[in-house]
Design an enzyme around this catalytic site. Structure first.
Site, PDB file in Angstrom:
ATOM      1  CG  HIS A  36      77.917   9.886  12.672  1.00  0.00           C
ATOM      2  ND1 HIS A  36      78.306   8.600  12.398  1.00  0.00           N
ATOM      3  CD2 HIS A  36      78.450  10.195  13.879  1.00  0.00           C
ATOM      4  CE1 HIS A  36      79.064   8.166  13.405  1.00  0.00           C
ATOM      5  NE2 HIS A  36      79.164   9.117  14.304  1.00  0.00           N
ATOM      6  CE  LYS A 101      90.456   4.770   6.555  1.00  0.00           C
ATOM      7  NZ  LYS A 101      90.944   5.680   5.530  1.00  0.00           N
TER       8      LYS A 101
END
Lengths: 173, 280
Positions: A36, A101
Site C-alpha cells: 500500500h 478483517k
C-alpha cells in the site's frame, strides 16, 4: 446465499447491504502495508500502478509462500485498519472493494460512501479454509517484499460478509 | 553431566514450528465446541463452525491454520546438569526456526530492523528465553505469535493499592479496544507483578496454559472468572459480529513485586493461539 462474479461494477455492488453474506468468484489482488505504501507513492508521483485499480478488489492478505503446485497453504485476511491511511487515494483511482478483517475508521467509511465502494469481511484466522477457495495465484509486483508482494488471485465461491456497504453503513456500528 | 548435541535441539525446534502452525491446540478446539453449543445467534454459530472446519483442513491437508505464522518465541527449560555440545546453542535454535519455516512453507514475517523493515527471509531471529532448572532434561516450547493479536496487547503499571476491580476493568478495556480486529474469540494471557518486563513475559507464558486447567491459586482463579464473565458480556462475539463468545479463556500468572507497584500485562491471543513443546 448471493453470488457475485467478476467483473464487478459499482452499480452491482450498490445492491449489497451491510451484514449480507456473499460468495465471490473472480479476481482479487493481494496488498498489505508495504504494498500500500508503494502503491500510494506511485499514485502521488503520477506513475502507473502495477494493475489498473478501476473496478478491482484488493484483498488485505500476506499469504504463506506458494507451494510446489503454485497454491497457498494459508491465505486469510489481515487487520484492515492498518490500511486506512492509504485507502482514500486508491478509492479515488476507482478501487471498488476491499477484503479484510476488523473495523475501519469513520473517515474511510465516509470515502467508501463517497466512491460507492464496499468493504468486505473475510473470516480472520481461517487461512487454511480460505486458501482452499483460491484457484490460482500469480506474482504480479513487488516480489522483493516477500509475503507482502502483490499477487493476482482467482478465487471461487470465496465467502464474504459486507462490512461497510456503498451507502457507508458499517456492520460494527 | 548429560551431553546434548545442539543438532538435536535444531531438529526438535524445526518440527515444533511446523506442528504448532498446523495443529490447533486440543484445549482450544474443545473450547470452540463448547462455545458452539452455547451460542444462539446463527451467524456466530456459522463462524464457529468455519473455525473448526479450518482446523480440520489445516491438519488433514497440512496447511498452516493462519497465514500469519508469526514471530517465534522459543522457551528453553534447561536442566543444570546438561552440557551442550556440537556448536553454539543460540545458533542452533535459530537454525531450527529457519529450517522449520522453510520446510513447513510457513510465512517469513520478521524484519531486520523495526524502522528499516527489510524482511530477513528466514523468520529469524526468534525471541529466546532460557530458564535454568534442576536435573538433566531440556524442555523446548515454541510459540509462533501473529501480530493481529500481539498489536492489541497492553501493559499498565498500577499503584500498589489498585483493586482487583481496577485490574479487571483495565483488562476488559483491552478486549474492548481489540474489538473485532484481532480474531476473536480471544484467549487472554495475563501477567501480574514482577517488573515491567517480567509482567509482559508472564502474560505471554500465561497463553500457554491449557484453557481447561484450573488456576491452583484461588485468588487468581476468581479474578480469571470475573474477567472472563465481563469480557464475554461485551458481546463482541466470533469475528466481532456479535455473540456470547468473546473470550475462550483467561489465564493469570503472578510473581512477587515491589512495595510501590503492581504491573499488569495482558497478551491478547487469537482463536488459534499456538504453541508446541517437547522434551529432549
Amino acid at each position: 446465499m448471493k453470488k457475485i462474479v467478476s467483473p464487478i461494477t459499482k452499480s452491482g455492488l450498490s445492491k449489497l447491504k451491510c451484514g449480507e453474506e456473499v460468495l465471490f468468484t473472480g479476481t482479487v489482488y493481494t496488498a498489505r502495508d508495504a504494498a500500500h505504501k508503494k502503491l500510494t507513492e506511485l499514485i502521488a508521483k503520477g506513475k502507473k500502478t502495477p494493475f489498473d485499480l478501476k473496478n478491482t478488489i484488493i484483498y488485505y492478505a500476506g499469504p504463506t509462500p506458494q507451494r510446489p503446485d503454485g497454491t497457498f497453504g494459508s491465505c486469510g485476511p489481515t487487520t484492515a485498519s492498518r490500511m486506512d491511511k492509504f485507502t482514500p487515494p486508491l478509492l479515488a483511482k476507482g478501487l471498488a472493494a476491499m477484503i479484510g478483517k476488523g473495523k475501519r475508521s469513520v473517515e474511510v467509511a465516509g470515502y467508501i460512501k463517497k466512491y460507492g465502494a464496499v468493504y468486505f469481511l473475510a473470516a480472520g484466522g481461517a487461512g487454511a479454509y480460505l486458501a482452499k477457495k483460491i484457484v490460482s495465484a500469480t506474482l504480479l509486483a513487488f516480489g522483493e517484499l516477500g509475503p507482502e508482494a502483490i499477487y493476482r488471485l482467482k478465487v471461487e465461491n470465496f465467502p464474504l460478509i459486507v462490512g461497510i456497504d456503498s451507502s457507508g453503513n458499517d456492520v460494527y456500528q | 553431566m548429560r551431553k546434548i548435541d545442539v543438532t538435536k535441539v535444531s531438529d526438535a525446534i524445526s518440527r515444533l514450528c511446523i506442528k504448532a502452525n498446523l495443529n490447533l491446540r486440543s484445549d482450544i478446539e474443545r473450547a470452540l465446541r463448547r462455545a458452539l453449543k452455547k451460542e444462539v445467534k446463527p451467524l456466530a454459530k456459522r463462524i464457529l463452525r468455519v473455525l473448526l472446519e479450518n482446523a480440520k483442513i489445516a491438519e488433514r491437508d497440512r496447511r498452516p491454520l493462519c497465514q500469519d505464522t508469526g514471530i517465534v518465541s522459543v522457551y528453553l527449560r534447561v536442566g543444570q546438569n546438561i552440557q551442550f555440545v556440537g556448536g553454539e546453542l543460540k545458533k542452533a535454535v535459530e537454525r531450527g526456526v529457519r529450517k522449520g519455516y522453510e520446510k513447513g512453507i510457513l510465512r517469513k514475517s520478521v524484519v531486520k530492523s523495526p524502522l528499516i523493515r527489510i524482511n530477513t527471509s528466514t523468520n529469524t531471529p526468534p525471541v529466546i528465553y532460557t530458564d535454568i532448572v534442576r536435573g538433566d532434561r531440556l524442555k523446548i516450547t515454541v510459540v509462533p505469535k501473529g501480530f493481529g493479536s500481539e498489536n492489541k496487547s497492553a501493559i499498565k503499571m498500577f499503584g500498589p493499592t489498585a483493586t482487583e476491580k481496577d485490574i479487571a476493568s483495565f483488562i476488559v478495556d483491552v478486549v474492548k479496544k481489540a474489538g473485532p480486529d484481532a480474531c476473536p474469540p480471544y484467549i487472554l494471557g495475563i501477567g501480574i507483578g514482577g517488573t515491567f518486563d517480567k509482567a509482559a513475559s508472564l502474560a505471554k507464558k500465561a497463553l500457554l496454559v491449557p484453557l481447561d486447567r484450573h488456576n491452583i491459586k484461588k485468588h487468581l482463579r476468581n479474578l480469571e472468572k470475573i474477567i472472563l464473565k465481563e469480557a464475554n458480556a461485551l458481546g463482541i462475539g466470533p469475528l466481532g459480529l456479535g455473540g456470547k463468545t468473546t473470550c475462550l479463556g483467561a489465564n493469570i500468572l503472578e510473581y512477587p513485586t515491589h512495595i510501590a507497584g503492581l504491573p499488569v500485562a495482558v497478551n491478547v491471543g487469537c482463536h488459534i493461539t499456538r504453541n508446541a513443546s517437547c522434551i529432549v
